[in-house]
Design a protein around this motif. Structure first.
Motif, PDB file in Angstrom:
ATOM      1  N   ALA A 138       0.818  -1.217   0.000  1.00 25.10           N
ATOM      2  CA  ALA A 138       0.000   0.000   0.000  1.00 25.10           C
ATOM      3  C   ALA A 138       0.847   1.261   0.000  1.00 25.10           C
ATOM      4  CB  ALA A 138      -0.929   0.010   1.208  1.00 25.10           C
ATOM      5  N   ALA A 139       0.305   2.297  -0.630  1.00 25.01           N
ATOM      6  CA  ALA A 139       0.995   3.581  -0.679  1.00 25.01           C
ATOM      7  C   ALA A 139       1.159   4.172   0.716  1.00 25.01           C
ATOM      8  CB  ALA A 139       0.213   4.553  -1.581  1.00 25.01           C
ATOM      9  N   GLN A 140       0.187   3.899   1.585  1.00 24.68           N
ATOM     10  CA  GLN A 140       0.267   4.300   2.993  1.00 24.68           C
ATOM     11  C   GLN A 140      -0.684   3.392   3.773  1.00 24.68           C
ATOM     12  OE1 GLN A 140      -0.827   6.944   0.706  1.00 24.68           O
ATOM     13  NE2 GLN A 140      -2.873   6.049   0.816  1.00 24.68           N
ATOM     14  N   PRO A 141      -0.464   3.245   5.082  1.00 23.72           N
ATOM     15  CA  PRO A 141      -1.327   2.352   5.872  1.00 23.72           C
ATOM     16  C   PRO A 141      -2.776   2.825   5.891  1.00 23.72           C
ATOM     17  CG  PRO A 141       0.681   2.890   7.073  1.00 23.72           C
ATOM     18  CD  PRO A 141       0.624   3.811   5.889  1.00 23.72           C
ATOM     19  N   GLY A 142      -3.658   1.884   6.065  1.00 20.88           N
ATOM     20  CA  GLY A 142      -5.078   2.188   6.160  1.00 20.88           C
ATOM     21  C   GLY A 142      -5.726   1.366   7.247  1.00 20.88           C
ATOM     22  N   VAL A 143      -6.934   0.895   6.981  1.00 22.31           N
ATOM     23  CA  VAL A 143      -7.708   0.121   7.945  1.00 22.31           C
ATOM     24  C   VAL A 143      -8.012  -1.247   7.352  1.00 22.31           C
ATOM     25  CG1 VAL A 143      -9.842   0.003   9.294  1.00 22.31           C
ATOM     26  CG2 VAL A 143      -8.761   2.219   8.858  1.00 22.31           C
ATOM     27  N   CYS A 144      -7.834  -2.287   8.158  1.00 26.65           N
ATOM     28  CA  CYS A 144      -8.151  -3.653   7.727  1.00 26.65           C
ATOM     29  C   CYS A 144      -9.227  -4.216   8.640  1.00 26.65           C
ATOM     30  CB  CYS A 144      -6.902  -4.526   7.784  1.00 26.65           C
ATOM     31  SG  CYS A 144      -7.208  -6.253   7.377  1.00 26.65           S
ATOM     32  N   LEU A 145     -10.323  -4.683   8.053  1.00 29.16           N
ATOM     33  CA  LEU A 145     -11.433  -5.253   8.791  1.00 29.16           C
ATOM     34  C   LEU A 145     -11.512  -6.744   8.490  1.00 29.16           C
ATOM     35  CD1 LEU A 145     -14.060  -2.478   7.915  1.00 29.16           C
ATOM     36  CD2 LEU A 145     -12.397  -2.505   9.808  1.00 29.16           C
ATOM     37  N   LEU A 146     -11.316  -7.562   9.519  1.00 23.85           N
ATOM     38  CA  LEU A 146     -11.337  -9.008   9.364  1.00 23.85           C
ATOM     39  C   LEU A 146     -12.570  -9.569  10.041  1.00 23.85           C
ATOM     40  CD1 LEU A 146      -7.600  -9.881  10.231  1.00 23.85           C
ATOM     41  CD2 LEU A 146      -8.587  -9.451   7.971  1.00 23.85           C
ATOM     42  N   GLY A 147     -13.337 -10.377   9.326  1.00 23.24           N
ATOM     43  CA  GLY A 147     -14.535 -10.974   9.887  1.00 23.24           C
ATOM     44  C   GLY A 147     -14.563 -12.475   9.667  1.00 23.24           C
ATOM     45  N   ALA A 148     -15.141 -13.204  10.636  1.00 21.64           N
ATOM     46  CA  ALA A 148     -15.249 -14.656  10.522  1.00 21.64           C
ATOM     47  C   ALA A 148     -16.311 -15.165  11.476  1.00 21.64           C
ATOM     48  CB  ALA A 148     -13.900 -15.318  10.831  1.00 21.64           C
ATOM     49  N   ARG A 149     -16.567 -16.466  11.419  1.00 23.53           N
ATOM     50  CA  ARG A 149     -17.573 -17.048  12.307  1.00 23.53           C
ATOM     51  C   ARG A 149     -17.119 -17.032  13.761  1.00 23.53           C
ATOM     52  NH1 ARG A 149     -18.232 -22.738   9.504  1.00 23.53           N
ATOM     53  NH2 ARG A 149     -15.978 -22.398   9.472  1.00 23.53           N
ATOM     54  N   ASN A 150     -15.822 -17.325  13.977  1.00 27.65           N
ATOM     55  CA  ASN A 150     -15.300 -17.364  15.340  1.00 27.65           C
ATOM     56  C   ASN A 150     -13.812 -17.046  15.328  1.00 27.65           C
ATOM     57  OD1 ASN A 150     -13.885 -19.913  14.758  1.00 27.65           O
ATOM     58  ND2 ASN A 150     -15.953 -20.785  14.757  1.00 27.65           N
ATOM     59  N   LYS A 151     -13.214 -17.020  16.493  1.00 21.59           N
ATOM     60  CA  LYS A 151     -11.809 -16.640  16.633  1.00 21.59           C
ATOM     61  C   LYS A 151     -10.878 -17.544  15.833  1.00 21.59           C
ATOM     62  CE  LYS A 151      -8.290 -15.707  20.167  1.00 21.59           C
ATOM     63  NZ  LYS A 151      -8.023 -15.661  21.634  1.00 21.59           N
ATOM     64  N   ALA A 152     -11.192 -18.829  15.768  1.00 21.81           N
ATOM     65  CA  ALA A 152     -10.340 -19.784  15.062  1.00 21.81           C
ATOM     66  C   ALA A 152     -10.257 -19.496  13.573  1.00 21.81           C
ATOM     67  CB  ALA A 152     -10.840 -21.210  15.297  1.00 21.81           C
ATOM     68  N   ASP A 153     -11.241 -18.787  13.028  1.00 18.24           N
ATOM     69  CA  ASP A 153     -11.264 -18.486  11.597  1.00 18.24           C
ATOM     70  C   ASP A 153     -10.692 -17.110  11.266  1.00 18.24           C
ATOM     71  OD1 ASP A 153     -12.429 -20.916  10.756  1.00 18.24           O
ATOM     72  OD2 ASP A 153     -14.407 -20.203  11.359  1.00 18.24           O
ATOM     73  N   ILE A 154     -10.200 -16.393  12.277  1.00 19.51           N
ATOM     74  CA  ILE A 154      -9.509 -15.118  12.041  1.00 19.51           C
ATOM     75  C   ILE A 154      -8.042 -15.418  11.773  1.00 19.51           C
ATOM     76  CG2 ILE A 154      -8.775 -12.946  13.080  1.00 19.51           C
ATOM     77  CD1 ILE A 154     -11.683 -12.914  12.353  1.00 19.51           C
ATOM     78  N   LEU A 155      -7.568 -15.033  10.595  1.00 20.18           N
ATOM     79  CA  LEU A 155      -6.222 -15.408  10.161  1.00 20.18           C
ATOM     80  C   LEU A 155      -5.349 -14.182   9.887  1.00 20.18           C
ATOM     81  CD1 LEU A 155      -7.315 -18.112   7.546  1.00 20.18           C
ATOM     82  CD2 LEU A 155      -6.778 -18.472   9.964  1.00 20.18           C
ATOM     83  N   VAL A 156      -4.074 -14.375  10.027  1.00 21.60           N
ATOM     84  CA  VAL A 156      -2.986 -13.445   9.665  1.00 21.60           C
ATOM     85  C   VAL A 156      -3.215 -12.005  10.121  1.00 21.60           C
ATOM     86  CG1 VAL A 156      -2.234 -14.898   7.746  1.00 21.60           C
ATOM     87  CG2 VAL A 156      -3.828 -13.057   7.273  1.00 21.60           C
ATOM     88  N   GLU A 157      -3.902 -11.824  11.241  1.00 15.34           N
ATOM     89  CA  GLU A 157      -4.098 -10.470  11.747  1.00 15.34           C
ATOM     90  C   GLU A 157      -2.771  -9.805  12.097  1.00 15.34           C
ATOM     91  OE1 GLU A 157      -5.143 -13.257  15.279  1.00 15.34           O
ATOM     92  OE2 GLU A 157      -5.117 -13.288  13.080  1.00 15.34           O
ATOM     93  N   ASP A 158      -1.806 -10.601  12.576  1.00 18.04           N
ATOM     94  CA  ASP A 158      -0.496 -10.042  12.922  1.00 18.04           C
ATOM     95  C   ASP A 158       0.244  -9.569  11.679  1.00 18.04           C
ATOM     96  OD1 ASP A 158      -0.984 -10.576  15.563  1.00 18.04           O
ATOM     97  OD2 ASP A 158       0.156 -12.451  15.600  1.00 18.04           O
ATOM     98  N   ASP A 169     -19.826 -15.069  16.668  1.00 17.77           N
ATOM     99  CA  ASP A 169     -20.155 -15.511  18.022  1.00 17.77           C
ATOM    100  C   ASP A 169     -19.560 -14.623  19.115  1.00 17.77           C
ATOM    101  OD1 ASP A 169     -17.482 -16.135  17.922  1.00 17.77           O
ATOM    102  OD2 ASP A 169     -17.729 -18.283  18.291  1.00 17.77           O
ATOM    103  N   GLY A 170     -18.832 -13.575  18.719  1.00 14.75           N
ATOM    104  CA  GLY A 170     -18.260 -12.679  19.709  1.00 14.75           C
ATOM    105  C   GLY A 170     -17.028 -13.217  20.406  1.00 14.75           C
ATOM    106  N   SER A 171     -16.449 -14.298  19.912  1.00 10.79           N
ATOM    107  CA  SER A 171     -15.267 -14.881  20.559  1.00 10.79           C
ATOM    108  C   SER A 171     -14.016 -14.042  20.351  1.00 10.79           C
ATOM    109  CB  SER A 171     -15.029 -16.311  20.049  1.00 10.79           C
ATOM    110  OG  SER A 171     -14.931 -16.342  18.636  1.00 10.79           O
ATOM    111  N   CYS A 172     -14.074 -13.078  19.438  1.00 11.12           N
ATOM    112  CA  CYS A 172     -12.944 -12.173  19.217  1.00 11.12           C
ATOM    113  C   CYS A 172     -13.480 -10.882  18.604  1.00 11.12           C
ATOM    114  CB  CYS A 172     -11.915 -12.816  18.289  1.00 11.12           C
ATOM    115  SG  CYS A 172     -10.420 -11.846  18.030  1.00 11.12           S
ATOM    116  N   GLY A 173     -13.115  -9.755  19.204  1.00 11.11           N
ATOM    117  CA  GLY A 173     -13.502  -8.464  18.664  1.00 11.11           C
ATOM    118  C   GLY A 173     -14.996  -8.197  18.754  1.00 11.11           C
ATOM    119  N   HIS A 174     -15.475  -7.445  17.772  1.00  6.10           N
ATOM    120  CA  HIS A 174     -16.885  -7.057  17.721  1.00  6.10           C
ATOM    121  C   HIS A 174     -17.760  -8.266  17.422  1.00  6.10           C
ATOM    122  CE1 HIS A 174     -20.503  -4.890  16.447  1.00  6.10           C
ATOM    123  NE2 HIS A 174     -20.459  -5.561  15.300  1.00  6.10           N
TER     124      HIS A 174
END
Length: 270
Positions: free
Chosen positions: A131-151, A166-171
């Motif tokens: 990216a030309a400059q940093p922005g915002v990344c929104l990751l969504g999934a069914r549960n925490k186990a399906d949230i990938l490469v956030e780091d 299910d609310g197991s991670c984030g919003h």
């Protein structure tokens, strides 16, 4: 639109379990890697499975021209991906790529919003990395186990926000609820949105962005066979200046990334 592609027999450098049913496989690729753009994919010939004659499409997660490597993140869901998960380091596998129409380059001086549902993160990471400059990344999934490469996204400088059904991670809720909040916060800043995920999510992203006159690019996941535009298995409708108002396009060649303003919807919302 660049459709230069190569068939290359690549050495498997690593094939490791990322989390749960998710794996990451890394290839040595000198021919395909230099041409890879965010949102493109490779067609992988599954080894030692002659009864599975068709290649399997996988989005490119990461690519390094300097190191000559290319990585794919995949989920074990059937016979093909199960066979791929069993591949050991040193195995040689045939890849065809890079394929498809990827995401356009990020603009300088404008907001950048990435929306990834499930392992849609795999096809959007290269947007953040380049990216030309940093922005915002929104990751969504069914549960925490399906949230990938956030780091990995956070390491690029992007602000990462997470939602889970299910609310197991984030919003707790849909990732498009986070998008609505971000679009409201950035009103007047003329951001550009890049999205990959389930088609229903992409429709919602399109509705929200078009209603605000915000540029958006969507990566559609359609069933594919040939991967090079010959068989017309993966067609979808795009707006056209003809009597019907639409035409079929091949997502393997004309997509998978399509401008939200060009997508034809039967319900007439876009």
């Amino acid at each position: 639109m660049n459709h230069s592609r190569f068939q290359e027999v690549c050495d498997v450098l690593e094939n490791c379990n990322y989390r749960g049913d998710y794996f990451q496989i890394t290839f040595r690729s000198r021919l395909i890697t230099p041409g890879v753009k965010a949102g493109q994919f490779v067609h992988i010939q599954l080894p030692d499975m002659p009864h599975l004659t068709l290649r399997r499409p996988f989005s490119v997660f990461d690519a390094s021209t300097d190191e000559g490597t290319l990585s794919v993140i995949y989920k074990v869901v059937g016979a093909g991906s199960t066979a791929l998960a069993a591949v050991e380091r040193g195995k040689r596998i045939s890849l065809l790529g890079p394929l498809g129409n990827g995401f356009p380059a990020t603009p300088i001086g404008r907001g950048i919003i990435i929306v990834a549902g499930g392992y849609g993160c795999a096809s959007t990471y290269l947007i953040a990395r380049g990216a030309a400059q940093p922005g915002v990344c929104l990751l969504g999934a069914r549960n925490k186990a399906d949230i990938l490469v956030e780091d990995a996204f956070a390491a690029t400088g992007f602000r990462v926000h997470i939602s889970t059904d299910d609310g197991s991670c984030g919003h707790q809720g849909l990732v498009t609820e986070l998008l609505d909040r971000v679009l409201t916060e950035t009103a007047g800043a003329s951001p550009v949105t890049y999205a990959c995920g389930p088609n229903a999510m992409l429709d919602a992203v399109a509705d929200m962005c078009l209603a605000r006159d915000i540029e958006a690019y969507l990566s559609y996941d359609m069933n594919m066979c040939c991967g090079v535009g010959a068989c017309f298995t993966c067609v979808m409708k795009r707006k056209a200046d003809n009597a019907d108002g639409w035409e079929y396009v091949r997502t393997c060649r004309d997509g998978p990334v399509i401008d939200a303003r060009e997508v034809y919807r039967e319900d007439g919302t876009t």
